[in-house]
Design an enzyme around this catalytic site. Structure first.
Site, short mmCIF file in Angstrom:
data_model
loop_
_atom_site.label_atom_id
_atom_site.label_comp_id
_atom_site.label_asym_id
_atom_site.label_seq_id
_atom_site.Cartn_x
_atom_site.Cartn_y
_atom_site.Cartn_z
N VAL A 1 30.35 7.09 -12.17
CA VAL A 1 29.20 7.96 -12.23
C VAL A 1 28.29 7.15 -13.24
O VAL A 1 28.36 6.15 -14.00
CB VAL A 1 29.63 9.09 -12.95
CG1 VAL A 1 30.57 9.75 -12.04
CG2 VAL A 1 30.52 8.89 -14.35
N GLU A 2 27.08 7.97 -13.16
CA GLU A 2 25.86 7.49 -14.38
C GLU A 2 25.61 6.01 -14.11
O GLU A 2 25.19 5.37 -14.96
CB GLU A 2 26.27 7.45 -15.75
CG GLU A 2 26.32 9.24 -16.25
CD GLU A 2 26.54 9.25 -17.65
OE1 GLU A 2 26.13 8.27 -18.57
OE2 GLU A 2 26.62 10.35 -18.20
N GLY A 3 25.49 5.71 -12.70
CA GLY A 3 25.03 4.50 -12.43
C GLY A 3 26.16 3.38 -12.00
O GLY A 3 26.98 2.97 -12.99
#
Length: 753
Positions: A441-443
């Site tokens: 997640v988040e990149g």
């Protein structure tokens, strides 16, 4: 009066050089350009420059927690952790208890970052990070639930970009938990590639609260939205079009963010994903012909098309807090529990922590826990001073989650069978299942390492490149040449200085670097100065020779980014050691971390040279960055043994490594483990006395008068405590069904000590 030399240089050299420079620049998509504009830089820019400003570094200070923040940590956070049962949440109910949800809202856990003027808590980044970390040591799903409203989502975006009217209405409601927010970004086709986004909004007229109004008709299909199933306010990213020119501009307006209440006609939420089997609320959402007025655009009409820039700006802060806090928690729990377990668990008559093979796994757990906590604290200094360092946050996101993976895997190795049997006694299973979530997640980590850290860092952190790119893009060619000429020659001087520093400091071991006059820490500063210059030279050659093609040499870019990341993480460890008062007992941790980090940097720079497309320039990179002939081999066996022993012995260092870990009380597994460790240490002299007389059984030792009745009782307490810890859970078959475990009475192994 004009300088004739400058005029001649500008026309004969700088003009053709500017043409070449422009031709080799990488093409930037709109989303890439907006990402570069979002956020700012901090200490990572110094490290990239080749000559870090150590006086500036030493001026960085954490201001600690306010009385209010400390009271929240000691009160509501501790009380909230006590309400949580990891096994019940993750295996029996697949959700937090209703009382926990109510407690979070009542105590404004969702409003930590919201200013007090909007009824929030107004906490610092440091306190926000600490709260998430402490909760994560108890239960990951609870930490994620608290983390998301305070990270990437409507709250932070409203604070940064919202209109006054939006802030006054939504922020107090978010702070009090009346609005539960989520952020819907990822679609079925579009993940990391925002340009592939299929969620659309079309400007049109429609009805809102009984009146005809100018608005947007939305259609979307999103997934992976944390808190989505329970949210009543969606922050929605979509591509906005205005085919009829109702807003008076272009037809394609770009990625935009709007606030969408979930009770509107056409909105469909409530289904759940089950990420890696964890219980936090996450799921898809759909919207079909959902109408909202234009004033629901986050930031108002003037912020149309600015959605990606908003998201990148918010991520620049959020990625430095959320996942690093979760990762640090996992590393700290791994260090505390594995050190204790390695001391109390015996095989072949000795603690398993004395085996060198175990120490090889145990030492990295402790060193990484030390370094991640240092880095977590360090980046919050920058955030609390108003920075939004996108590159540093990317470093933190990638390296914190990857090193979390290392620590938890090593902890699983050492615990053996205990760590793979699900049950209330297993304190590693939930962190283990959470690993791929943090990685993704988040990149996603692959993209973060290969494209973001150096890809953005080489432009954002370089002292000249971004300005040079802006100069050559100017429409006024005369002004463009004037600015470019000034920048490029300063750039050339900067390069020659770094070439000299890189080669000379490598040859002399950094003995002549300009570093703080601290005899204890001078060697560490010297190493960082040397490798900062090495990175600057390797980066300049790569950028100069490959130009825009470097963007597609992802492995080279990743390796250069690794060096920048190591410099940042080692700086953080050094800052922590200084801030803690340079405790001599902690020095083995700092030594291990530096030996490991320097070996990594040395290897990555060698790999850049070995794999460079041009053999000559690859040799040049190695010649300028690998001088001195000394191969860095990483931590020695002696270093590893020293760190492994620190984790197994109660003391100030072990306490600092576990600071903030919620151990619980009574039958809580971490509390039981700490009791067993304390008894193991207390009974060590008794057991040594018995071994010297070849007596293993306490009963025989008491009868022989070797130990007293009180000591016999103490040994009995020890054996029962150890047995409680090394036991694994088992369940009656009637409890095991296709729906998981029924919350009935569990029966542990029945053998007694």
């Amino acid at each position: 009066m004009a300088n004739p030399f400058k005029s001649l240089r500008r026309n004969l050299i700088s003009r053709p050089l500017m043409g070449w420079y422009k031709s080799v620049l990488p093409g930037l998509s709109d989303t890439e350009a907006q990402a570069l504009e979002a956020g700012d830089t901090w200490w990572e820019a110094d490290l990239f420059s080749g000559k870090p400003d150590w006086e500036r570094f030493r001026s960085f200070e954490s201001h600690g927690f306010t009385e209010e923040e400390q009271a929240f940590l000691d009160g509501p956070v501790a009380e909230f952790c006590a309400m949580l049962d990891d096994f019940e949440i993750e295996h029996e109910h697949m959700d937090l208890p209703e009382a926990a949800w109510a407690y979070m809202k009542q105590n404004k856990f969702f409003g930590m970052i919201i200013p007090k003027e909007y009824d929030g808590l107004g906490f610092s980044a440091s306190a926000h990070s600490e709260v998430v970390k402490r909760i994560a040591t108890r239960n990951v799903s609870a930490a994620v639930t608290v983390m998301v409203p305070n990270s990437l989502g409507p709250g932070e975006l409203l604070m940064l970009y919202g209109t006054d009217e939006q802030k006054k209405y939504y922020l107090p409601r978010l702070a009090r938990g009346e609005e539960v927010p989520c952020f819907a970004l990822t679609g079925v086709e579009a993940g990391s590639d925002a340009s592939a986004m299929t969620a659309t909004g079309t400007v049109c007229e429609g009805e809102w609260e009984g009146e005809k109004t100018l608005g947007i008709k939305l259609d979307w299909e999103k997934r992976y939205t944390t808190l989505g199933p329970v949210a009543n306010l969606i922050g929605l990213a979509f591509k906005l079009k205005d085919p009829d020119g109702l807003l008076g501009g272009e037809e394609d307006l770009g990625i935009t963010v709007a606030l969408v209440p979930t009770d509107l006609p056409g909105v469909d939420t409530g289904d759940r994903h089950i990420p890696a089997g964890l219980a936090f609320q996450n799921g898809p959402s759909w919207g079909r012909d959902v109408f909202i007025p234009v004033n629901q655009i986050l930031g108002g009409q003037e912020q149309t098309g600015q959605g990606w820039k908003m998201l990148m700006g918010a991520l620049a802060a959020g990625r430095g807090i959320s996942l690093p806090s979760l990762s640090t928690a996992a590393a700290q729990v791994s260090a505390q529990t594995t050190g204790a377990y390695a001391r109390i668990r015996e095989q072949f008559g000795i603690p398993i922590g004395q085996f060198e093979g175990v120490q090889e796994k145990l030492a990295p757990i402790g060193a990484i826990a030390y370094q991640l906590e240092a880095a977590r604290r360090f980046i919050t200094i920058g955030l609390d001073n108003g920075h939004h360092p996108g590159v540093a946050s990317g470093i933190m996101k990638y390296h914190a989650t990857e090193r979390m993976r290392e620590t938890v895997n090593y902890a699983m190795d050492i615990h053996g069978g205990k760590s793979i049997c699900v049950g209330p006694k297993n304190y590693l299973e939930t962190p283990y299942r959470a690993i791929p979530i943090g990685i993704t997640v988040e990149g996603a980590n692959i993209m973060t390492r290969s494209l973001i850290i150096f890809g953005q860092g080489s432009i954002r952190c370089h002292p000249y490149i971004l300005e040079e790119m802006q100069a050559v893009a100017l429409k006024d060619r005369k002004e463009a040449l004037r600015k470019f000429d000034d920048l490029i020659w300063r750039h050339v001087g900067h390069d020659f200085a770094n070439i000299w520093r890189s080669w000379f400091h490598g040859l002399t071991g950094g003995k002549f670097t300009s570093v703080p006059e601290d005899e204890t820490l001078k060697p560490y500063y010297r190493e960082l100065s040397r490798y900062s210059a090495n990175l600057a030279v390797a980066s300049e050659i790569s950028l100069g020779i490959l130009g825009g093609k470097l963007k597609f040499k992802e492995s080279l870019s990743a390796r250069l980014g690794d060096v920048l990341a190591e410099l940042f993480l080692l700086s953080a460890a050094l800052k922590r050691f200084e801030a803690d008062g340079q405790p001599a007992a902690d020095k083995p941790l700092l030594d291990w971390v530096f030996a490991d980090g320097i070996a990594r940097m040395h290897a990555r720079l060698a790999e850049v040279g070995d794999n460079f497309p041009s053999g000559f320039w690859g040799w040049t990179i190695k010649m300028l960055t690998q001088t001195g002939g000394k191969r860095r081999r990483g931590p020695t066996d002696k270093m590893t043994k020293a760190v492994a022993e620190l984790l197994q012995e109660p003391g100030e260092t072990r306490e600092r490594l576990g600071e903030g870990v919620y151990t619980g009380t009574g039958a809580d597994p971490l509390a039981a483990l700490e009791r067993a460790l304390a008894l193991t240490i207390a009974c060590a002299p008794l057991r040594k006395r018995m071994r010297e007389k070849d007596m293993e059984m306490p009963e025989a030792a008491r009868e022989a008068g070797l130990i007293t009745a009180e000591e016999h009782a103490q040994l009995g307490d020890l054996y029962r405590a150890v047995r409680e810890v090394i036991e694994v859970d088992s369940f009656d078959p009637s409890r095991v069904s296709k729906n998981g475990l029924n919350p009935e009475t569990e029966h542990p192994e029945k053998a007694s000590a």
